[in-house]
Design an enzyme around this catalytic site. Sequence first.
Site, PDB file in Angstrom:
ATOM      1  N   ASP A 312      49.498 -65.381 -35.004  1.00  0.00           N
ATOM      2  CA  ASP A 312      48.759 -65.469 -33.739  1.00  0.00           C
ATOM      3  C   ASP A 312      49.685 -65.687 -32.554  1.00  0.00           C
ATOM      4  O   ASP A 312      50.801 -66.184 -32.695  1.00  0.00           O
ATOM      5  CB  ASP A 312      47.748 -66.630 -33.804  1.00  0.00           C
ATOM      6  CG  ASP A 312      48.433 -67.961 -34.122  1.00  0.00           C
ATOM      7  OD1 ASP A 312      49.336 -67.968 -34.990  1.00  0.00           O
ATOM      8  OD2 ASP A 312      48.099 -68.973 -33.497  1.00  0.00           O
ATOM      9  N   GLU A 313      49.185 -65.300 -31.403  1.00  0.00           N
ATOM     10  CA  GLU A 313      49.747 -65.653 -30.102  1.00  0.00           C
ATOM     11  C   GLU A 313      51.266 -65.460 -29.990  1.00  0.00           C
ATOM     12  O   GLU A 313      51.978 -66.322 -29.488  1.00  0.00           O
ATOM     13  CB  GLU A 313      49.391 -67.116 -29.773  1.00  0.00           C
ATOM     14  CG  GLU A 313      47.901 -67.338 -29.647  1.00  0.00           C
ATOM     15  CD  GLU A 313      47.533 -68.761 -29.256  1.00  0.00           C
ATOM     16  OE1 GLU A 313      46.785 -68.908 -28.288  1.00  0.00           O
ATOM     17  OE2 GLU A 313      47.995 -69.707 -29.925  1.00  0.00           O
ATOM     18  N   ASN A 314      51.714 -64.317 -30.460  1.00  0.00           N
ATOM     19  CA  ASN A 314      53.107 -63.968 -30.233  1.00  0.00           C
ATOM     20  C   ASN A 314      53.190 -63.373 -28.835  1.00  0.00           C
ATOM     21  O   ASN A 314      52.666 -62.288 -28.589  1.00  0.00           O
ATOM     22  CB  ASN A 314      53.532 -62.949 -31.304  1.00  0.00           C
ATOM     23  CG  ASN A 314      54.827 -62.252 -30.971  1.00  0.00           C
ATOM     24  OD1 ASN A 314      55.609 -62.738 -30.149  1.00  0.00           O
ATOM     25  ND2 ASN A 314      55.043 -61.116 -31.606  1.00  0.00           N
TER      26      ASN A 314
END
Length: 675
Positions: A312-314
């Site tokens: 997630d949320e790279n």
Amino acid sequence: MKKILFVLVLVVYFNLTTKSQVLNLMPWPSEIKMAQGQFNINKNLRIIVDGQPDKRFQLNLIRFIQQLSKRTTIPLDRDTIITNAEASIIIKVNRSGVVKLGENESYSLKIGKDKILLISETELGAMHGLQTLLQLLDRNNSSFFFPCLEINDKPRFAWRGLMIDACRHFIPLEVIKHNINAMAAVKMNVFHWHLSEDQGFRVESKVFPKLHLMGSNGEYYTQEEIKEVIRYANERGIRVMPEFDIPGHASAWMVGHPELASAGGTYKIEKFFGVFDPTIDPTKKETYKFFEKFFKEMAQLFPDEYMHIGGDENNGMQWDKNPKIQEFMKNNGIKSNHELQAYFNGNLLKILEKNGKRLIGWDEIFQSSLPKTIVIHSWRGRESMEEAARKGYRSVLSNGYYIDLFHNCSEHYLNDPLPAESKLTTEEKNRILGGEATMWAELVTGESVDSRIWPRTAAIAERFWSLASVNDVDDMYRRLDAINLLLEESGIEHIKNREMMMRRLCNGSNIEPLRALIDAVEPLEGYNRHGSKRYTTEYPLSRVADVALSDAPDFVRFRLSHNDYLKTKNRENYSKMMNLLDKWSSNQQAFYALASENVALKEALPLSDNLAELASITRKLMGQFNAGIKNSSAETDALRIQVEKLNKPVAEMELPLFKVTLDLIGKLRNGEKEE
Ligand code: ACM
């Protein structure tokens, strides 16, 4: 005669239906038929187990007997389990179960006046049946008993999980274990352990010891401790699925292994919260050599079939700025960071498959170049889950079950992984495996985490287990109140730690004025508490807001009375509401006496003032409502302005009563009359 018979039938019918309404079961079983009578419990209770259960059943049965004995105060010793036919509780288990996705967990339970029959395919079902029995235990002035009934029960979803983030704040081993015990009490079966983050790497790695030694503050789980948790969970029919969150959320990996990063320099364990730049370099061969060794070690440590790789949320910042990564993308026809992440995931998948694991990740990992064997864990929205299902991927839903957001339990409860209006085909629906409550740990510590997870997670457990039609919110809250206390027996410290925190805040003074206030207020919802910008991993989460619950207990009672009163005009409920409003008004003085000279409590003084004023306005409006007195539009407007002022957050808390008051103002304006 006919008339008497009719009345008799009515009385019996009424008894049956009201009895069924007061059962405190959660999750509610798929089929339940009430019967007449009760099975009394006495010291001669004898249990026989027939069939081929795994040995874990014996341990669960012993715990069941101990819990029953404690609750009934009747000594039930080891002789309770017998091997001859004289038993009054007969348990039949066809075969030994395996703690894995999709295993048969169904059971049937028939309670007669003299005999109880619990039948299941595997001991996992029988263990659920024992939990149901514990929830059914009742008492009157002469005995402890189980009500006579028949239950046929099975889960709606195979994946019923709780995720605990042990990174933002380390969650001690004992806390993890008693949460697993509580999960078993409400028939959950996946413990998802979030083990790596920007703020900490929490697993001992013997292959790469710099991961835990440099990537944590010294708080990590040793491999022996992890094995103990896995054994403990397995005994309770619960899978333990680890998550190593990569390529983003990865600062802690790089403290000891900067070579993994997509940018040079040194790294530190993050103490703030949010999304940060440090990201694994997916283009270097060395990265995969590292993960080959790392996942081989972890695959052996964690026996579950699934390995969660986060994903997630790279934010892609380090990738964008690194010329070598940009060149790699160009040379390999990779057009976006999303595609680059898919390339990374594809390589990880090969490593995991080599180690006999299936890959699961947050919904950012979804890329149709990846095989259908992967599982998508949806957190951003149910749309991504449904899209995955349409494209042939299985998925698990966490969107709507973020218990770190301080939402009321009802919101999670009504969030169905497969709502009636779902447009998915039957085949697509079958790809929705279930869901997970997610306890992100920015604003919890080992001492407060239980009170954030429970009791709300019991209602989420019901959403995953019970039929979609079991969705009466008031009934859920009524049952949750009872289950909340039963859960304490599983070892969770949601009630006692909160008391301790209140005592600490009150510094030796009587805590009741604080309790009266705090049981009527709620922490700010969503991520609004972060608006104060004060929180880091080191901030003590011991303020007044940290003992406020997402469902203020007294307000829940008020709302239940209010809802029932609106339906039934029941005077008892009216009195209950009035008593609570009086309590809130009169607490102002007591709280002032407690807090005005106590610097830890002082920040809540305006909240206490607002609650008192709001309660007295509401009391007046309720009286008006009863008497059918309407307000002019000018009076209504003035009241609204007065009440809106009381709705300002104070010390990261707010007053749920506000919405009721506002609603009442609207009703009076419209001239609705109650009686
Ligand atoms: C997530 O909440 N970033 C999975």
